[in-house]
Design a protein around this motif. Structure first.
Motif, PDB file in Angstrom:
ATOM      1  N   ALA A 191     -26.821  10.011  17.143  1.00 33.71           N
ATOM      2  CA  ALA A 191     -27.458   8.763  16.738  1.00 33.71           C
ATOM      3  C   ALA A 191     -26.646   7.556  17.205  1.00 33.71           C
ATOM      4  O   ALA A 191     -26.376   6.639  16.460  1.00 33.71           O
ATOM      5  N   CYS A 192     -26.233   7.611  18.449  1.00 34.92           N
ATOM      6  CA  CYS A 192     -25.499   6.489  19.012  1.00 34.92           C
ATOM      7  C   CYS A 192     -26.334   5.886  20.139  1.00 34.92           C
ATOM      8  O   CYS A 192     -27.385   6.410  20.488  1.00 34.92           O
ATOM      9  N   LEU A 193     -25.872   4.799  20.676  1.00 35.77           N
ATOM     10  CA  LEU A 193     -26.583   4.157  21.774  1.00 35.77           C
ATOM     11  C   LEU A 193     -26.141   4.771  23.092  1.00 35.77           C
ATOM     12  O   LEU A 193     -24.949   4.882  23.354  1.00 35.77           O
ATOM     13  N   TYR A 194     -27.110   5.168  23.882  1.00 41.72           N
ATOM     14  CA  TYR A 194     -26.845   5.707  25.208  1.00 41.72           C
ATOM     15  C   TYR A 194     -27.386   4.712  26.220  1.00 41.72           C
ATOM     16  O   TYR A 194     -28.514   4.249  26.098  1.00 41.72           O
ATOM     17  N   ALA A 195     -26.590   4.377  27.204  1.00 41.03           N
ATOM     18  CA  ALA A 195     -27.059   3.464  28.245  1.00 41.03           C
ATOM     19  C   ALA A 195     -26.318   3.760  29.536  1.00 41.03           C
ATOM     20  O   ALA A 195     -25.135   4.098  29.526  1.00 41.03           O
ATOM     21  N   HIS A 196     -27.030   3.625  30.618  1.00 42.39           N
ATOM     22  CA  HIS A 196     -26.420   3.768  31.932  1.00 42.39           C
ATOM     23  C   HIS A 196     -25.527   2.551  32.169  1.00 42.39           C
ATOM     24  O   HIS A 196     -25.803   1.446  31.698  1.00 42.39           O
ATOM     25  N   GLU A 197     -24.446   2.760  32.883  1.00 43.26           N
ATOM     26  CA  GLU A 197     -23.494   1.685  33.146  1.00 43.26           C
ATOM     27  C   GLU A 197     -24.167   0.477  33.798  1.00 43.26           C
ATOM     28  O   GLU A 197     -23.816  -0.668  33.508  1.00 43.26           O
ATOM     29  N   SER A 198     -25.172   0.717  34.636  1.00 42.92           N
ATOM     30  CA  SER A 198     -25.860  -0.405  35.293  1.00 42.92           C
ATOM     31  C   SER A 198     -26.608  -1.266  34.271  1.00 42.92           C
ATOM     32  O   SER A 198     -26.704  -2.482  34.431  1.00 42.92           O
ATOM     33  N   PHE A 199     -27.132  -0.647  33.217  1.00 39.64           N
ATOM     34  CA  PHE A 199     -27.797  -1.417  32.164  1.00 39.64           C
ATOM     35  C   PHE A 199     -26.768  -2.242  31.395  1.00 39.64           C
ATOM     36  O   PHE A 199     -26.966  -3.437  31.143  1.00 39.64           O
ATOM     37  N   ILE A 200     -25.670  -1.608  31.024  1.00 38.05           N
ATOM     38  CA  ILE A 200     -24.620  -2.300  30.273  1.00 38.05           C
ATOM     39  C   ILE A 200     -24.116  -3.505  31.061  1.00 38.05           C
ATOM     40  O   ILE A 200     -23.971  -4.604  30.517  1.00 38.05           O
ATOM     41  N   ASN A 201     -23.871  -3.309  32.344  1.00 41.94           N
ATOM     42  CA  ASN A 201     -23.367  -4.398  33.186  1.00 41.94           C
ATOM     43  C   ASN A 201     -24.443  -5.440  33.486  1.00 41.94           C
ATOM     44  O   ASN A 201     -24.152  -6.625  33.586  1.00 41.94           O
ATOM     45  N   GLY A 202     -25.688  -4.991  33.604  1.00 43.93           N
ATOM     46  CA  GLY A 202     -26.787  -5.910  33.937  1.00 43.93           C
ATOM     47  C   GLY A 202     -27.318  -6.688  32.755  1.00 43.93           C
ATOM     48  O   GLY A 202     -27.878  -7.771  32.926  1.00 43.93           O
ATOM     49  N   TYR A 203     -27.170  -6.157  31.564  1.00 40.64           N
ATOM     50  CA  TYR A 203     -27.699  -6.793  30.358  1.00 40.64           C
ATOM     51  C   TYR A 203     -26.642  -6.826  29.254  1.00 40.64           C
ATOM     52  O   TYR A 203     -26.818  -6.231  28.187  1.00 40.64           O
ATOM     53  N   PRO A 204     -25.549  -7.514  29.489  1.00 40.10           N
ATOM     54  CA  PRO A 204     -24.461  -7.492  28.512  1.00 40.10           C
ATOM     55  C   PRO A 204     -24.843  -8.080  27.152  1.00 40.10           C
ATOM     56  O   PRO A 204     -24.363  -7.608  26.128  1.00 40.10           O
ATOM     57  N   HIS A 205     -25.701  -9.109  27.133  1.00 39.80           N
ATOM     58  CA  HIS A 205     -26.079  -9.706  25.848  1.00 39.80           C
ATOM     59  C   HIS A 205     -26.974  -8.761  25.041  1.00 39.80           C
ATOM     60  O   HIS A 205     -26.823  -8.647  23.824  1.00 39.80           O
ATOM     61  N   THR A 206     -27.873  -8.078  25.720  1.00 37.29           N
ATOM     62  CA  THR A 206     -28.727  -7.095  25.045  1.00 37.29           C
ATOM     63  C   THR A 206     -27.886  -5.935  24.536  1.00 37.29           C
ATOM     64  O   THR A 206     -28.050  -5.482  23.395  1.00 37.29           O
ATOM     65  N   THR A 207     -26.969  -5.466  25.364  1.00 37.88           N
ATOM     66  CA  THR A 207     -26.073  -4.381  24.967  1.00 37.88           C
ATOM     67  C   THR A 207     -25.286  -4.779  23.726  1.00 37.88           C
ATOM     68  O   THR A 207     -25.176  -4.003  22.769  1.00 37.88           O
ATOM     69  N   GLN A 208     -24.767  -5.991  23.716  1.00 36.31           N
ATOM     70  CA  GLN A 208     -23.980  -6.446  22.569  1.00 36.31           C
ATOM     71  C   GLN A 208     -24.848  -6.594  21.327  1.00 36.31           C
ATOM     72  O   GLN A 208     -24.432  -6.232  20.223  1.00 36.31           O
ATOM     73  N   ALA A 209     -26.055  -7.103  21.487  1.00 36.71           N
ATOM     74  CA  ALA A 209     -26.953  -7.254  20.339  1.00 36.71           C
ATOM     75  C   ALA A 209     -27.282  -5.887  19.722  1.00 36.71           C
ATOM     76  O   ALA A 209     -27.327  -5.754  18.489  1.00 36.71           O
TER      77      ALA A 209
END
Length: 120
Positions: free
Chosen positions: A4-22
Motif C-alpha cells: 500500500a505504498c506509492l509506486y511511480a516510474h522515475e520519469s514520472f517522479i522527475n517529470g511531475y515533482p509537485h504531483t509526486t510530493q502532493a
C-alpha cells in the motif's frame, strides 16, 4: 513487508515533482491520522462496502493490523529485502539476481512531507 505504498516510474517522479510530493503528503498525513484514529473514527471514514456487512469484524481486523502500518509513511530499509526474499522464493531468475535494493526506493518525498507536517 511493504505494501500500500506509492509506486511511480522515475520519469514520472522527475517529470511531475509537485504531483509526486502532493501524493506523498497525502499518504504521510493519512498514515499519521490512522495511528491516532480509534474504531469510531475508522468506521466513519471507511466506505460501507469495505465492511462487507460486518462492522465489528472489520474493526477487529483493522485494529489488529494497525501496528504494522508505517506511522510516518516511510519505507523501512529492511522492507526492500523482505519483499525481495518473498519474490525470490517463487522466481528463480529473481533469486539469482544481484540488486542494489537501496536504489529501488526512496523516502525523499515522505521526508519532505513529514518536515512540512510534523508528527505530533
Amino acid at each position: 513487508m511493504p505494501a500500500a505504498c506509492l509506486y511511480a516510474h522515475e520519469s514520472f517522479i522527475n517529470g511531475y515533482p509537485h504531483t509526486t510530493q502532493a501524493l506523498a503528503n497525502g499518504i504521510a498525513r493519512a498514515n499519521r491520522w490512522l495511528q491516532a484514529a480509534g474504531p469510531g473514527d475508522i468506521i466513519k471514514a471507511v466506505p460501507k462496502s469495505y465492511l462487507l456487512g460486518n462492522r465489528s469484524l472489520y474493526i477487529d481486523a483493522f485494529m489488529a493490523a494497525k501496528g504494522s502500518l508505517s506511522p510516518d509513511g516511510s519505507f523501512p530499509a529492511r522492507g526492500a529485502n523482505t519483499a525481495f526474499r518473498a519474490l525470490a522464493s517463487v522466481d528463480d531468475k529473481l533469486a539469482a539476481a544481484r540488486l542494489d535494493l537501496s536504489a529501488l526506493y526512496t523516502n525523499t518525498s515522505v521526508e519532505r512531507a513529514n518536515a512540512r507536517y510534523p508528527l505530533g
